[in-house]
Design a protein around this motif. Sequence first.
Motif, PDB file in Angstrom:
ATOM      1  N   THR A   1       0.835  -1.207   0.000  1.00 55.52           N
ATOM      2  CA  THR A   1       0.000   0.000   0.000  1.00 55.52           C
ATOM      3  C   THR A   1       0.870   1.258   0.000  1.00 55.52           C
ATOM      4  N   ARG A   2       1.919   1.261   0.870  1.00 56.55           N
ATOM      5  CA  ARG A   2       2.824   2.419   0.920  1.00 56.55           C
ATOM      6  C   ARG A   2       3.567   2.581  -0.390  1.00 56.55           C
ATOM      7  N   LEU A   3       3.985   1.494  -0.995  1.00 57.76           N
ATOM      8  CA  LEU A   3       4.704   1.578  -2.273  1.00 57.76           C
ATOM      9  C   LEU A   3       3.805   2.141  -3.362  1.00 57.76           C
ATOM     10  N   THR A   4       2.598   1.726  -3.381  1.00 58.97           N
ATOM     11  CA  THR A   4       1.657   2.250  -4.388  1.00 58.97           C
ATOM     12  C   THR A   4       1.452   3.753  -4.210  1.00 58.97           C
ATOM     13  N   SER A   5       1.298   4.185  -2.949  1.00 58.13           N
ATOM     14  CA  SER A   5       1.118   5.615  -2.687  1.00 58.13           C
ATOM     15  C   SER A   5       2.365   6.412  -3.070  1.00 58.13           C
ATOM     16  N   ALA A   6       3.546   5.863  -2.733  1.00 59.91           N
ATOM     17  CA  ALA A   6       4.788   6.568  -3.068  1.00 59.91           C
ATOM     18  C   ALA A   6       4.971   6.664  -4.578  1.00 59.91           C
ATOM     19  N   GLU A   7       4.668   5.607  -5.267  1.00 55.92           N
ATOM     20  CA  GLU A   7       4.792   5.651  -6.717  1.00 55.92           C
ATOM     21  C   GLU A   7       3.826   6.654  -7.326  1.00 55.92           C
ATOM     22  N   ALA A   8       2.604   6.784  -6.761  1.00 55.64           N
ATOM     23  CA  ALA A   8       1.665   7.797  -7.259  1.00 55.64           C
ATOM     24  C   ALA A   8       2.190   9.206  -6.997  1.00 55.64           C
ATOM     25  N   ASP A   9       2.766   9.446  -5.790  1.00 54.09           N
ATOM     26  CA  ASP A   9       3.340  10.754  -5.487  1.00 54.09           C
ATOM     27  C   ASP A   9       4.523  11.051  -6.387  1.00 54.09           C
ATOM     28  N   LEU A  10       5.326  10.012  -6.685  1.00 52.83           N
ATOM     29  CA  LEU A  10       6.491  10.210  -7.547  1.00 52.83           C
ATOM     30  C   LEU A  10       6.067  10.617  -8.957  1.00 52.83           C
ATOM     31  N   VAL A  11       4.965  10.039  -9.410  1.00 55.30           N
ATOM     32  CA  VAL A  11       4.487  10.413 -10.747  1.00 55.30           C
ATOM     33  C   VAL A  11       4.090  11.894 -10.777  1.00 55.30           C
ATOM     34  N   GLN A  12       3.416  12.345  -9.726  1.00 51.17           N
ATOM     35  CA  GLN A  12       2.975  13.744  -9.690  1.00 51.17           C
ATOM     36  C   GLN A  12       4.172  14.698  -9.561  1.00 51.17           C
ATOM     37  N   ILE A  13       5.067  14.405  -8.649  1.00 46.80           N
ATOM     38  CA  ILE A  13       6.228  15.274  -8.462  1.00 46.80           C
ATOM     39  C   ILE A  13       7.139  15.207  -9.683  1.00 46.80           C
ATOM     40  N   GLY A  14       7.166  14.058 -10.348  1.00 47.75           N
ATOM     41  CA  GLY A  14       7.951  13.967 -11.581  1.00 47.75           C
ATOM     42  C   GLY A  14       7.428  14.918 -12.642  1.00 47.75           C
ATOM     43  N   ALA A  15       6.106  15.160 -12.651  1.00 46.66           N
ATOM     44  CA  ALA A  15       5.547  16.138 -13.596  1.00 46.66           C
ATOM     45  C   ALA A  15       6.001  17.552 -13.259  1.00 46.66           C
ATOM     46  N   PHE A  16       6.020  17.869 -11.925  1.00 49.65           N
ATOM     47  CA  PHE A  16       6.518  19.181 -11.511  1.00 49.65           C
ATOM     48  C   PHE A  16       7.983  19.327 -11.890  1.00 49.65           C
ATOM     49  N   ARG A  17       8.765  18.260 -11.736  1.00 45.75           N
ATOM     50  CA  ARG A  17      10.195  18.313 -12.073  1.00 45.75           C
ATOM     51  C   ARG A  17      10.392  18.576 -13.545  1.00 45.75           C
ATOM     52  N   GLY A  18       9.518  17.978 -14.373  1.00 45.32           N
ATOM     53  CA  GLY A  18       9.637  18.229 -15.808  1.00 45.32           C
ATOM     54  C   GLY A  18       9.354  19.690 -16.164  1.00 45.32           C
ATOM     55  N   MET A  19       8.370  20.315 -15.509  1.00 46.16           N
ATOM     56  CA  MET A  19       8.058  21.728 -15.759  1.00 46.16           C
ATOM     57  C   MET A  19       9.196  22.616 -15.289  1.00 46.16           C
ATOM     58  N   ILE A  20       9.818  22.214 -14.184  1.00 43.59           N
ATOM     59  CA  ILE A  20      10.969  22.994 -13.695  1.00 43.59           C
ATOM     60  C   ILE A  20      12.106  22.914 -14.690  1.00 43.59           C
ATOM     61  N   ALA A  21      12.320  21.698 -15.217  1.00 39.71           N
ATOM     62  CA  ALA A  21      13.401  21.552 -16.196  1.00 39.71           C
ATOM     63  C   ALA A  21      13.122  22.369 -17.445  1.00 39.71           C
ATOM     64  N   GLU A  22      11.896  22.600 -17.771  1.00 34.51           N
ATOM     65  CA  GLU A  22      11.530  23.393 -18.941  1.00 34.51           C
ATOM     66  C   GLU A  22      11.553  24.894 -18.644  1.00 34.51           C
ATOM     67  N   GLY A  23      11.854  25.312 -17.401  1.00 36.53           N
ATOM     68  CA  GLY A  23      11.912  26.727 -17.044  1.00 36.53           C
ATOM     69  C   GLY A  23      10.583  27.294 -16.638  1.00 36.53           C
ATOM     70  N   ARG A  24       9.616  26.419 -16.332  1.00 36.27           N
ATOM     71  CA  ARG A  24       8.297  26.876 -15.912  1.00 36.27           C
ATOM     72  C   ARG A  24       8.046  26.512 -14.457  1.00 36.27           C
ATOM     73  N   GLY A  25       9.082  26.762 -13.659  1.00 34.15           N
ATOM     74  CA  GLY A  25       8.947  26.408 -12.251  1.00 34.15           C
ATOM     75  C   GLY A  25       7.920  27.244 -11.541  1.00 34.15           C
ATOM     76  N   ALA A  26       7.706  28.507 -12.023  1.00 31.28           N
ATOM     77  CA  ALA A  26       6.726  29.357 -11.356  1.00 31.28           C
ATOM     78  C   ALA A  26       5.295  28.896 -11.610  1.00 31.28           C
ATOM     79  N   ASP A  27       5.103  27.997 -12.562  1.00 29.01           N
ATOM     80  CA  ASP A  27       3.742  27.555 -12.897  1.00 29.01           C
ATOM     81  C   ASP A  27       3.333  26.255 -12.195  1.00 29.01           C
ATOM     82  N   ILE A  28       4.263  25.684 -11.463  1.00 27.38           N
ATOM     83  CA  ILE A  28       3.892  24.407 -10.824  1.00 27.38           C
ATOM     84  C   ILE A  28       2.922  24.690  -9.702  1.00 27.38           C
ATOM     85  N   ARG A  29       2.138  23.681  -9.323  1.00 22.98           N
ATOM     86  CA  ARG A  29       1.050  23.856  -8.378  1.00 22.98           C
ATOM     87  C   ARG A  29       1.529  24.280  -6.989  1.00 22.98           C
TER      88      ARG A  29
END
Length: 570
Positions: free
Chosen positions: A297-325
Amino acid sequence: MSEPSEPQGRHLKRIDGTSSAMAQYDPYQSTSSELEETIDIMELWRSVLKRKWVVLSILVIFLATAALATWLTIPVYRAMAVVQINHETANILRIEDFEAAPRSWQGVEQFYQTQYEILRGRQLAEDVVERLEIWDHPELSGEIRQRSLMSELQALPRRLMAIFDRSEPSGFNRASLSEDQQRQIAIRRAGAFLRSKISVEPRPASRLVNVYVSSFDPAFAARLANGVVAEYIRSTMQRRYDAGQEAREFLQGQLDEMRIALERADQNLIDFAQENGVADLGERIDMSNEALRNLNTRLTSAEADLVQIGAFRGMIAEGRGADIRPVVNDEQIRALENQKAALATEYASLSQRFRDDYPAIVELQSRIVEIDSQIVERQQDIIDDVLAEYRNLEAEITALNNAVQEREEAVLALSQQGVQYNILRREFETNRGLYDGMLQRLREIGVASGAQENNIALIDSALRPGRPYLPNTQRNLLMALAIGLAVGVGMALILEFLDTTIRRTDDVEKLVGRPVLGLIPMVKLKEQKQKTGATQKLQDRAVSHYSEVHPKSAVSEAFRSLRTSLMFST
């Protein structure tokens, strides 16, 4: 010329088919060819009457033989006891009996036939003799036997030989046997005699059976009948008890073997638990499964959080860090932006009235720059936190995967131990169930064998008969009369069939195949004594001369009848 027609109304017939000659015949004595092949009752009756002395002689012989046999027969008395035989057994304890009752009609019929044979059996007769101690009774030892005409005739040569031969008979020497052996031989001999006296007769449409025992003594006959029935009931109960005893012994042996198997299975289960440390294996397996479920259960939750934060990381890498949630939804940044907006409004209002070097405007500009720097600093802190959270989630997921793998291996190892443990436990539980069932069955049979009702019941005990059963004089004489008449009539008919003597006109007609025209009586010449004393036959030796001398006699009339028949026949 045409053949003359046969006269009508006269007792005439042609001699043969080729001749026109006629012959007189008696229609009451002559029969047609169709009737010659049928049985003539009157002819048979005449044959019997003709040899009536043969019939009477044979009848007298049979009656005398029956009377002699009846006179030689010792009176036999027959006592009757009535028993009831049920093919099903009443079960007091309401448990299954250890003897299977017959179900089908054939099984019921075989059961009753078996009971009848047991009543007539050798073992039952010997048990009755031994229980009543009557092996030395004259009737059962052979000293007193039934007499009959045939047995008397058969014993006559031996008696004659015994009169002339006085030597000691050579045979089996019983003196060399022990007393117990002699008693057993006497019991077997008496049992054989008793079997010949027992007869069984089932009553129709009922479960009642008449048990007859015959004897020369009426009191002894009643005693034997009651003894046979009592021994039959006792032996039936004994067989049922013996069957229960055999079942108990068999189950006791099986129970001892099952006890050993149960102890061995219990010991194997304990040894396995001690060697593998799985005394609480079930609880450990449950705890491991629960922990594994939590890790997943914890692994599933962590993997879901990693997917979301990975999206924020991609926006930061693109220079759109100010637009992340996290940045957009930050309350501090919103407060700073509100302050900046208020300062910008105030600055726009002052810039319309003053110059850019106006101290208030300069102060507003410096404050707006400071707020912008705080907003950028706050955005950078949030971006750093998001990137750090991403790295933490990656490390956590790696650690959770390792933990799940280790936990799965532990659960698998425990499951493998559990399989062997469960096999040993099931073997133990199976043996314990079998042991408990056999122990319960042994107790039930022990109680049932002592409390089971007998399916044999005595209805009427035997009473002392008032009159002898044998000999039946009336029946013997009637049978002798019937058999004697049948044999006598048969013998008369056989003699008639074998007799070729010519005695009547029918015999002549059958012999020559022609009708009889007349009968001439035989003339017996008488002797007459003359006055001189000498005997002289009459001179009328010829039959014709006799007819001339005696024209009115039957001989003369016979000749005239013969002449008439000859005239009509030609």
